[in-house]
Design an enzyme around this catalytic site. Structure first.
Site, mmCIF file in Angstrom:
data_model
loop_
_atom_site.group_PDB
_atom_site.id
_atom_site.type_symbol
_atom_site.label_atom_id
_atom_site.label_comp_id
_atom_site.label_asym_id
_atom_site.label_seq_id
_atom_site.Cartn_x
_atom_site.Cartn_y
_atom_site.Cartn_z
ATOM 1 N NE ARG A 45 32.472 42.859 10.871
ATOM 2 C CZ ARG A 45 31.771 43.584 11.388
ATOM 3 N NH1 ARG A 45 30.847 44.621 10.988
ATOM 4 N NH2 ARG A 45 32.551 44.019 12.698
ATOM 5 C CE1 TYR A 97 28.180 21.971 -4.511
ATOM 6 C CE2 TYR A 97 27.478 23.252 -2.591
ATOM 7 C CZ TYR A 97 28.447 22.763 -3.367
ATOM 8 O OH TYR A 97 29.841 22.878 -2.899
ATOM 9 C CG ASP A 169 23.568 28.107 -7.335
ATOM 10 O OD1 ASP A 169 24.345 28.489 -8.095
ATOM 11 O OD2 ASP A 169 23.705 27.478 -6.100
ATOM 12 C CE LYS A 194 32.324 25.394 -7.426
ATOM 13 N NZ LYS A 194 31.002 25.201 -6.846
HETATM 14 C C1 PLP Z 1 30.152 25.122 -5.735
HETATM 15 C C2 PLP Z 1 28.668 25.393 -5.584
HETATM 16 C C3 PLP Z 1 28.356 26.034 -4.664
HETATM 17 C C4 PLP Z 1 29.016 26.353 -3.264
HETATM 18 O O1 PLP Z 1 30.059 27.325 -3.540
HETATM 19 P P1 PLP Z 1 31.312 27.367 -2.592
HETATM 20 O O2 PLP Z 1 32.060 28.511 -3.083
HETATM 21 O O3 PLP Z 1 31.928 25.835 -2.748
HETATM 22 O O4 PLP Z 1 31.030 27.631 -1.261
HETATM 23 C C5 PLP Z 1 26.974 26.521 -4.375
HETATM 24 N N1 PLP Z 1 26.055 26.035 -5.634
HETATM 25 C C6 PLP Z 1 26.695 25.510 -6.723
HETATM 26 C C7 PLP Z 1 25.704 25.222 -7.998
HETATM 27 C C8 PLP Z 1 28.094 25.157 -6.932
HETATM 28 O O5 PLP Z 1 28.400 24.223 -7.854
#
Ligand code: PLP
Length: 392
Positions: A45, A97, A169, A194
């Site tokens: 961890r 988001y 982000d 993504k």
């Molecule tokens: C998908 C997404 C998240 C969340 O990510 P997960 O991997 O689904 O937890 C956060 N910010 C943006 C801009 C996203 O597209």
């Protein structure tokens, strides 16, 4: 901007065996020579060599000091919010988001952390909204699904002058296109689910800090809260990152061509894509990013859910699914999918019209994708004509 050669060679060859692929250390613990005497690892961890390799690669990729890998994008966001304490306030982009909105509102407000939302496309709105309680400014640029762009450098200067942390982000742009830390942001977060993963086959999140001090705090939170990324998933993200530059270049080229096609289509009302000169934030997008990414949203002249649903159920290559950033093209209907939990009037006010459709443009041939969209437009016309006939 790190180039592809630099990136590919930042992924180390295993010094012990010469393995060109990063080894997967699928272990929970590490044998010690004497109590506290070890080879840099004691419990998985706290640290794992496969995860540590990913963390180093992503720190280099974002040109930051420390990378920290989590089990999802939301776990990464959660770790950043844990830097705050009761009484602190977050100032966030209004088109945030949905998962971040849910986390801020339904988890952290009850711990005394408040959030206010502002239109960050105008940096002066951020300046005006800061109070002595504001400790964190939260940007997404581009936003989801209306692809609004905020000026990272201008907002970083405001954050610095007011002693706030600026977190960006960077999921939609990816570090292949945009490097917020070099523009003055303190922290970058990613849903590595993504573009970094890039193959729609994992859930992962990353935090990168510009300075060691914040990095140490996030590492402490990672170990204390425990939302780590598993070794195999760390390996998958590394493998995805190897082709990031190539993929994002092609996603962006395909998307720009498709956005231009949509813009001239008689059934389309508005197209949201920062690469179009008609986009209200096109100039700043051009200034702070290398290209404009693979996500496009558009609305129909027939602004009804019915028309949008007819469209999204008639494409062949664009698969109907949430998420984005993978090799295969996806599309979704936010009003009925990602944004369904938002009341209709609030959703419309945020620019998410009833007919808004979001595309995640993949790596197929551009012409095949355009032909796919073309036949979906034809099918709306046919479907609605049949309905009109039946209703009359
Ligand atoms: C998908 C997404 C998240 C969340 O990510 P997960 O991997 O689904 O937890 C956060 N910010 C943006 C801009 C996203 O597209």
């Amino acid at each position: 901007m790190s180039n592809a050669t630099q990136l590919i060679h930042s992924i180390p060859v295993d010094p012990q065996t010469g393995s060109i692929a990063v080894p997967i250390y699928q272990t929970s613990t590490f044998v010690q020579d004497a109590p506290g005497v070890n080879k840099g690892y004691d419990y998985a961890r706290s640290n794992n060599p496969t995860r540590a390799t990913l963390e180093q690669i992503v720190a280099q990729l974002e040109q930051g000091h420390t990378g920290v890998a989590f089990g999802s994008g939301l776990a990464a966001i959660d770790a950043v919010i844990k830097l705050l304490k009761a009484g602190d306030e977050i100032l966030a982009v209004d088109d945030i988001y949905g998962g971040a909105f849910r986390l801020f509102t339904h988890i952290y407000e009850k711990f005394g952390i408040s959030v206010r939302y502002v239109d960050t496309t105008k940096a002066e709105n951020v300046f005006d909204a800061i109070t002595p309680q504001t400790k964190l400014i939260w940007l997404e640029t581009p936003t989801n699904p209306t692809l609004k762009i905020s000026d990272i450098a201008a907002i970083a200067a405001i954050a610095k002058a007011s002693g706030c942390i600026l977190c960006v982000d960077n999921t939609f742009a990816s570090p292949a296109l945009q490097l917020p830390l070099t523009l003055g942001a303190d922290i970058v977060v990613h849903s590595a689910t993504k573009y970094l993963g890039g193959h729609s086959d994992l859930i992962a999140g990353l935090v990168v800090t510009r300075e060691k001090e914040l990095g140490d705090k996030i590492k402490f939170i990672q170990n204390a809260s425990g939302a780590i990324l598993a070794p195999f998933d760390s390996w998958l993200v590394i493998r995805g990152i190897e082709t990031l530059h190539l993929r994002v270049r092609q996603h962006s080229a395909n998307a720009l061509e498709i956005a231009r096609y949509l813009e001239q289509h008689p059934q389309v009302d508005k197209v949201f894509y920062p690469g179009l000169a008609s986009h209200p934030n096109h100039d700043i997008a051009k200034k702070q990013s290398k290209a404009f990414g693979g996500v496009i949203s558009f609305t129909l002249k027939n602004n009804t859910e019915e028309a949008a649903i007819a469209f999204v159920t008639h494409t062949k290559f664009f698969k109907l699914a949430e998420s984005l950033g993978g090799v295969k093209s996806l599309l979704c209907h936010p009003a009925n999918m990602t944004h369904k939990s938002i009341p209709a009037d609030k959703r419309r006010a945020a620019g998410v019209a009833d007919s808004l459709i979001r595309l995640s443009v993949g790596l197929e041939e551009t012409d095949d994708l355009i032909n796919d969209l073309d036949q979906a437009f034809t099918s709306i016309t046919q479907k609605l004509a049949v309905k009109e006939y039946a209703d009359s």
